[in-house]
Design an enzyme around this catalytic site. Structure first.
Site, PDB file in Angstrom:
ATOM      1  N   LYS A 223      -3.801   4.257   1.239  1.00  0.00           N
ATOM      2  CA  LYS A 223      -5.033   4.491   0.479  1.00  0.00           C
ATOM      3  C   LYS A 223      -5.591   5.893   0.655  1.00  0.00           C
ATOM      4  CE  LYS A 223      -6.254  -0.038  -0.810  1.00  0.00           C
ATOM      5  NZ  LYS A 223      -6.966  -1.267  -0.523  1.00  0.00           N
ATOM      6  N   ARG A 257      -1.981  -6.335   4.269  1.00  0.00           N
ATOM      7  CA  ARG A 257      -1.360  -6.109   2.950  1.00  0.00           C
ATOM      8  C   ARG A 257      -0.781  -4.700   2.950  1.00  0.00           C
ATOM      9  NH1 ARG A 257      -2.493  -3.854  -1.956  1.00  0.00           N
ATOM     10  NH2 ARG A 257      -1.780  -4.983  -3.789  1.00  0.00           N
TER      11      ARG A 257
HETATM   12  N1  HH2 Z   1      -5.718  -3.091  -2.673  1.00  0.00           N
HETATM   13  C1  HH2 Z   1      -5.104  -2.857  -3.850  1.00  0.00           C
HETATM   14  C2  HH2 Z   1      -4.792  -3.912  -4.710  1.00  0.00           C
HETATM   15  N2  HH2 Z   1      -5.082  -5.193  -4.373  1.00  0.00           N
HETATM   16  N3  HH2 Z   1      -5.963  -6.752  -2.839  1.00  0.00           N
HETATM   17  C3  HH2 Z   1      -6.581  -7.019  -1.679  1.00  0.00           C
HETATM   18  N4  HH2 Z   1      -6.865  -8.280  -1.323  1.00  0.00           N
HETATM   19  N5  HH2 Z   1      -6.926  -6.011  -0.794  1.00  0.00           N
HETATM   20  C4  HH2 Z   1      -6.673  -4.704  -1.080  1.00  0.00           C
HETATM   21  O1  HH2 Z   1      -7.036  -3.834  -0.255  1.00  0.00           O
HETATM   22  C5  HH2 Z   1      -6.023  -4.383  -2.321  1.00  0.00           C
HETATM   23  C6  HH2 Z   1      -5.684  -5.451  -3.197  1.00  0.00           C
HETATM   24  C7  HH2 Z   1      -4.749  -1.445  -4.236  1.00  0.00           C
HETATM   25  O2  HH2 Z   1      -3.470  -1.102  -3.810  1.00  0.00           O
HETATM   26  P1  HH2 Z   1      -2.137  -1.125  -4.708  1.00  0.00           P
HETATM   27  O3  HH2 Z   1      -1.800  -2.512  -5.127  1.00  0.00           O
HETATM   28  O4  HH2 Z   1      -1.079  -0.436  -3.974  1.00  0.00           O
HETATM   29  O5  HH2 Z   1      -2.451  -0.215  -5.960  1.00  0.00           O
HETATM   30  P2  HH2 Z   1      -2.861  -0.489  -7.474  1.00  0.00           P
HETATM   31  O6  HH2 Z   1      -4.158  -1.236  -7.472  1.00  0.00           O
HETATM   32  O7  HH2 Z   1      -2.970   0.899  -8.055  1.00  0.00           O
HETATM   33  O8  HH2 Z   1      -1.767  -1.303  -8.118  1.00  0.00           O
END
Ligand code: HH2
Length: 277
Positions: A223, A257
């Site tokens: 992040k 995660r």
């Molecule tokens: N962070 C992201 C997406 N979903 N869900 C939970 N429960 N907690 C988190 O911290 C969280 C989440 C963002 O990360 P990522 O999936 O890598 O990116 P993107 O939203 O751009 O697909």
């Protein structure tokens, strides 16, 4: 706290921290967008993460990165997700689906998903009922604002107290609808309407969230706060991500995660070795 997380037919022990491996079936996720948009690539990556030791797989078909405008329809989300869910139907670990839309939740649960990961904490009309009707687990996450605007002016009088109060209210709403505590996890939502200082404050005080009686999920992987600390772009935040995951685990997180499962597992093995002596 509950001793196990119930995800459909799966029972996951919460005695040691679990690792949730992320697979984004999107063109635009902030760190892996476009890499796993083809179903075969997403399925292969999920298998790889399971081999590396993932306890759960989290499939996302809509990016929630800061500045993302929700342009993905439920139809498009399902077009991306369903072939991957079908391809992973016999996976030995629970499949979680990262979505805020009740119609996507219902279709994913019918197709074998056993957890819903909702960054909107089931606030969409019909979302609580969609999860309650199944036997899946759910992650309720805190977010201030929406992904499109959440990083413009994050503001709290007391970030820990406010996030905790919000999550308590959402746990109660889920329980009132018939979702057993064993099916619920909570997440303070690192990076979702929070400055670096807010994220650090929540990480320092993560153990206080244990009073809610359900496992805490923490998502620090790659992040931008880690970029602020290290000066590294998203593709070069492995060491920082592992450090943050380990601190979260030491502060009581039961589900981490992460995109980088093998490295996180190794770090957790060191922590377990220290704690077991
Ligand atoms: N962070 C992201 C997406 N979903 N869900 C939970 N429960 N907690 C988190 O911290 C969280 C989440 C963002 O990360 P990522 O999936 O890598 O990116 P993107 O939203 O751009 O697909």
């Amino acid at each position: 706290m509950t001793a196990q997380l119930y995800c459909g037919r799966f029972r996951l022990s919460l005695e040691r921290p679990l690792v949730m491996g992320v697979v984004n079936v999107t063109p635009d996720s902030f760190s892996d967008g476009g890499r796993f948009l083809e179903p075969a690539a997403a399925i292969a990556h999920a298998h790889r993460l399971i081999e590396e030791g993932a306890d759960l797989i989290d499939l996302g078909a809509e990016s929630s990165r800061p500045g993302a405008v929700a342009l993905v329809t439920a139809e498009e989300e399902l077009r991306r997700l369903l072939p991957v869910l079908r391809g992973l139907r016999d996976a030995p670990v629970p499949l979680s689906v990262d979505t805020i839309k009740p119609e996507v939740m219902r279709a994913a649960l019918a197709e074998g998903a056993t957890m819903i990961n909702d960054i909107n904490a089931l606030r969409a009309p019909g979302a609580v009922a969609a999860v309650a009707a199944a036997d899946a687990a759910v992650c309720l996450m805190h977010m201030q604002g929406t992904p499109g605007t959440m990083q413009q002016h994050p503001s709290y009088a007391d970030v820990v107290a406010e996030v905790k109060a919000f999550l308590l209210e959402r746990v109660r709403a889920a329980r009132d609808a018939g979702i057993a505590l064993e099916r619920i996890a909570i997440d303070p939502g690192f990076g979702f309407g929070k400055t670096l200082e807010h994220n650090l404050e929540l990480l320092r005080h993560l153990r206080e969230f244990e009073v809610l009686g359900v496992p805490v999920l923490a998502g620090w992987s790659r992040k931008s706060s880690l970029g602020q600390i290290t000066g590294r772009p998203a593709g070069e935040r492995l060491a920082a991500s592992v450090a943050a995951a380990l601190i979260a685990a030491q502060n009581g997180a039961r589900i981490l995660r992460v995109h980088d499962v093998a490295a996180t597992r190794e770090a957790l093995a060191v922590l377990a070795a220290v704690e077991n002596t």
